[in-house]
Design a protein around this motif. Structure first.
Motif: not given
Ligand code: ATP
Ligand code: ZN
Ligand code: MG
Length: 402
Positions: A332-346
């Motif tokens: 795609n335009r970015e050259g990659h796709l975000a398939v997952a995220s790892f989040n800390e919310h404190q």
């Protein structure tokens, strides 16, 4: 009457910092529904080009001002530093076996309207195998399942402080007022085959908006633990289902949908335990992607922004490494796709829902979120649309050989 399309280039001086170019290109659509397409000068950030629908000269100067103000506000309230890559694996140069267009043309993929897709029997079984792979991962780390609604009350989302952060993504739910005349008039129009009336019920016939479609899974997890003191150091749960985001003109293909399937593993516990859990989770997930034959990288990230208040939040997020994203190379335009995220919310959510640790402190929380449709899209693009011809280790990892 066909609206004429005109292209206008708005000069940006000073130029847009590199770290904001993608977010501005995707966010500018929310400035006006007359913007049909947008391109930012990715090389130098010196301009933004807009394809506009039937815009007069007077409207153009208004719109230019709105866009300039929005870009300025965005730049002013952001530190705009580059994301850092924490880890990379696989061979991105291995190339793709299918284009996104070929994936979309698959006989097993059915469009149900903009941003709405259905999977036929063959793809549905791959989707099911993928979800089961994630079920095994969740069970391995000790997470227990929850079943959650796809609709959230606005009171609840306000309590989660979501509404002011990403208002442009919201999709509200409404229904007819309890009024026989109103309901009967509508039914009558539908019986007549009056498509215009059927598809655009008058706003005054509808109830006020008290509910919305959920934009993510984990907002419903916290009320399940409201007022609880956790017994152990870490409590893990998982759930999956449809999530909804109005992505405007960015809605494309299989990778940016209105209705998409998200799988989340959510952690509650001490700050330390949640932090350690997230690191361990990233390790395990990278192993899974390697086993699936998908190259990728982990990088620090931020939530895209629209209203200026949340730009400060994304800046803060980057500074504190609160969000990591897993990206897979994608044509795609970015050259990659975000398939997952790892989040800390404190303690952001736990403090709002009175969740405490074993020691009686306000708990911390974190989540790892997986876009199942995007992972499926990545598999199809990397390994081809013929699932039977996928590499043996990929099929084995998914349990497709049995
Ligand atoms: P992006 O930057 O691509 O918009 P995001 O930061 O908004 O992603 P999260 O809020 O972290 O994404 O959501 C978790 C996961 O859900 C993402 O990693 C992605 O795989 C998936 N996802 C998010 N938005 C969409 C969408 N519109 N269509 C399909 N999958 C999505
Ligand atoms: Zn979450
Ligand atoms: Mg997004």
């Amino acid at each position: 009457v066909s609206a004429t399309l005109r292209s206008e280039r708005i000069a940006l001086d000073p130029p847009l910092p590199a770290a904001l170019r993608r977010d501005v290109e995707q966010g500018v659509y929310y400035c006006s529904d007359l913007i049909a397409d947008a391109r930012v000068d990715r090389a130098a950030g010196a301009w933004i080009e807009l394809d506009l629908l039937g815009v007069s000269d007077a409207e153009l100067s208004d719109l230019t001002r709105v866009v300039r103000d929005w870009v300025e506000r965005t730049v002013a309230s952001s530190l705009a530093y580059e994301d850092t890559i924490a880890r990379e694996w696989g061979r991105p140069e291995a190339g793709f076996r299918a284009t996104p267009e070929q994936v979309l043309a698959s006989a097993d993929l059915h469009s149900m309207g903009e941003g709405l897709v259905a999977y036929g029997p063959r793809l549905a079984s791959v989707f099911g195998a993928l979800r089961e792979l994630w079920d095994r991962l969740a069970a391995e780390v000790g997470a227990t399942p929850l079943v959650l609604p796809a609709v959230a009350t606005l009171e609840h989302m306000q309590r989660c402080d979501f509404l002011r952060q990403f208002p442009q993504l919201l999709s509200f739910v409404t229904h007819f007022r309890e009024d026989f005349g109103v309901i009967d008039r509508y039914a009558e129009a539908c019986r007549r085959g009056d498509t215009e009336s059927a598809c655009a019920p008058p706003a005054q016939d509808m109830s006020s908006f008290r509910r919305m479609l959920r934009p993510a899974i984990c907002y419903h997890v916290y009320p399940c633990f409201e007022g609880e003191q956790l017994a152990g150091d870490l409590r893990l749960v998982h759930a999956w289902g449809d999530c909804f985001r109005y992505e405007s003109r960015n809605t494309t293909g299989l990778d940016r949908l209105f209705d998409f399937r998200m799988y989340e593993v959510v952690a509650l516990g001490s700050a330390d335990a949640v932090h350690r859990w997230r690191s361990g989770m990233m390790e395990r997930v990278v192993e899974r992607f390697e086993a699936l034959g998908l190259p990728g990288r982990l990088k620090t990230s931020n939530d895209p922004f629209f209203v200026s208040g949340s730009v400060l939040k994304s800046t803060f997020q980057r500074a504190h490494d609160l969000k990591y994203e897993l990206e897979v190379p994608f044509p795609n335009r970015e050259g990659h796709l975000a398939v997952a995220s790892f989040n800390e919310h404190q303690d952001f959510f736990a403090s709002r829902f009175g969740i405490t640790t074993r020691d009686g402190e306000v708990a911390s929380s974190g989540c790892s979120a997986f876009g199942l449709d995007r992972i499926l899209a990545a598999l199809l693009v990397h390994h081809g649309t013929d699932v039977n011809a996928w590499p043996a280790p990929t099929r084995q990892t998914l349990g497709l050989n049995t």
